[in-house]
Design a protein around this motif. Structure first.
Motif, short mmCIF file in Angstrom:
data_model
loop_
_atom_site.label_atom_id
_atom_site.label_comp_id
_atom_site.label_asym_id
_atom_site.label_seq_id
_atom_site.Cartn_x
_atom_site.Cartn_y
_atom_site.Cartn_z
N ARG A 190 -44.08 36.53 66.32
CA ARG A 190 -44.40 37.95 66.44
C ARG A 190 -45.88 38.16 66.74
NH1 ARG A 190 -40.71 41.55 65.36
NH2 ARG A 190 -38.84 41.01 64.18
N TYR A 212 -48.52 44.30 69.56
CA TYR A 212 -47.47 44.95 70.35
C TYR A 212 -46.47 45.67 69.46
CZ TYR A 212 -49.30 42.01 74.10
OH TYR A 212 -50.12 41.41 75.01
N ASP A 213 -46.14 45.08 68.32
CA ASP A 213 -45.20 45.73 67.41
C ASP A 213 -45.76 47.04 66.87
OD1 ASP A 213 -43.31 43.78 67.75
OD2 ASP A 213 -43.91 42.62 66.00
N SER A 244 -40.56 42.90 72.05
CA SER A 244 -40.66 43.58 70.76
C SER A 244 -39.36 44.30 70.45
CB SER A 244 -41.82 44.59 70.78
OG SER A 244 -41.87 45.33 69.57
N ARG A 251 -39.33 46.39 67.82
CA ARG A 251 -39.76 47.55 67.06
C ARG A 251 -39.63 48.83 67.89
NH1 ARG A 251 -43.28 46.37 62.73
NH2 ARG A 251 -42.49 44.48 61.73
#
Length: 423
Positions: free
Chosen positions: A15, A19-20, A298, A300
């Motif tokens: 991760r 970006y998340d 991602s 999210r």
């Protein structure tokens, strides 16, 4: 392993919180946009609080500085409308969208040139219009307005319409990565000979690179491949060497598609719509996870239902390196959403801002009533769980998506809300 030029198939997903976090902010703005569009479609561009409360429970709407509460001077009930800052943000985004129409025309031409048949389904382009910087009415304002570039095929039925390229333009058949290579070659001279077929690699923090992976990556970077704009229909693609080149060509195609977008990102589901037209792999998630140094996927931003693909080289510390006016206008909404209502109220008091009754005959409600009303309909904003996201990431998206061409952003039924209100 040392005899192969392929990157290992099974890669550990790492991760990247930059970006998340970007997608967490976009999740909040997406909810605001849904309510904002409903308000703008109303006759008086306002909603009664009773209906807004229903929307709040359905989409997780929360208290923010994009909307304000006022009391109707005749009905004596609470209504919701957009704040002045939100209206200015909408105006700025519309102006930026209009100003970049010439760029959108070039973007659509290049997108069609990447297709095997020089045509794409109108519905697929419509779904990706926001990412590509195309206006909502692009069928008329772009496609039909420039008949020297585009033509519509099978125009009798909307779902079967195709956008077809009138004529290829050789000067447009240059990928964004080729411009980067040319710049590096000019800077390094003869020392840059190895970058002829390479991509910019930037692995996420904590990504473990083994010895054999380094060898495979070194060979893969030097593997020749066909350009996404090159016609490969006349080549024999059955050999192992040709298949390796086609795999790298797929990386270049996704890289170029992301380069054509406004924010250098697009959902994986939208990329899947162009899979057949651009010879992309069936299992796109697994394919992109093999190239975590080029792309970032991602989960999210929408409870793991959508997968957003970022072009890593275009971002630094969660921000676009080369922002454009449309990107900056869209980020203004995110700033308004993240701004606390208390701070926004203080700012309005400092500048002495008040709505004029000449401009808006609705009037305003007192500050205390506004805060009480907000507390009544404030929704919950639940963060996504990493465990659920990982499960969604492993789901199969390689099936044929042509039969299901819905707009993924419309996750609730506005008509059903209206029926509930009237019943």
């Amino acid at each position: 392993m040392s005899q192969s030029t392929s990157i290992p198939k099974k890669m550990q997903r790492v991760r990247d919180h930059g970006y998340d976090n970007y997608m967490e902010v976009e999740k909040k703005t997406r909810k605001v946009l849904k309510v904002q569009n409903i308000i703008l479609n109303e006759h008086n561009q306002s909603l009664p609080i009773s209906r807004l409360e229903t929307l709040a429970h359905r989409i997780g709407f929360t208290r923010n500085t994009v909307f304000e509460i006022f009391e109707h001077p005749v009905q004596r009930v609470l209504f919701c409308r957009l704040t002045r800052q939100a209206i200015l943000q909408i105006k700025q985004e519309n102006e930026a969208l209009l100003a970049q129409v010439p760029r959108a025309v070039t973007c659509l031409r290049k997108l069609l040139m990447m297709s095997n048949t020089q045509r794409l389904r109108l519905e697929h382009v419509r779904i990706a219009r926001s990412a590509l910087g195309l206006p909502d009415d692009f069928e008329f304002s772009v496609v039909l307005r420039y008949p020297q570039f585009f033509r519509l095929v099978d125009a009798n039925e909307r779902r079967n319409k195709y956008i077809e390229l009138v004529e290829r333009e050789p000067s447009l058949a240059v990928c964004a990565i080729e411009n980067v290579r040319e710049r590096i070659y000019r800077e390094r001279g003869g020392d840059a000979e190895d970058v002829r077929f390479s991509f910019l690699i930037d692995f996420p923090p904590g990504f473990k690179i083994g010895k054999y992976f380094k060898i495979a990556m070194w060979k893969w970077q030097r593997l020749p491949y066909w350009s996404p704009y090159e016609d490969v229909s006349g080549f024999d693609l059955r050999s192992i060497e040709a298949q390796k080149r086609m795999e790298k060509r797929a990386v270049a195609s996704i890289h170029e598609l992301l380069s054509l977008t406004v924010e250098k990102k697009i959902t994986l589901e939208r990329i899947a719509h162009f899979r057949q037209a651009m010879n992309l792999p069936n299992k796109l998630k697994d394919f992109l996870l093999q190239h975590q140094g080029i792309f970032y996927v991602s989960t999210r931003g929408n409870q793991g239902k959508l997968h957003t693909v970022f072009l890593r080289e275009a971002y630094r510390k969660g921000e676009l390196i080369e922002p454009n006016d449309l990107y900056l206008a869209r980020r203004k909404l995110a700033e308004l959403v993240l701004l606390s209502p208390r701070k926004a109220r203080i700012d309005r008091e400092l500048v002495g801002y008040r709505r004029s009754r000449l401009d808006d005959e609705m009037g305003q409600i007192t500050r205390v009533a506004v805060e009480d009303a907000y507390e009544d309909f404030k929704g919950e904003d639940v963060m996504d769980q990493d465990k659920d996201e990982e499960g969604n990431l492993t789901s199969d998206i390689g099936s044929d998506v042509d039969s299901d061409v819905g707009d993924e952003d419309n996750s609730f039924d506005e008509d059903s809300v209206s029926r509930q209100e009237t019943s």
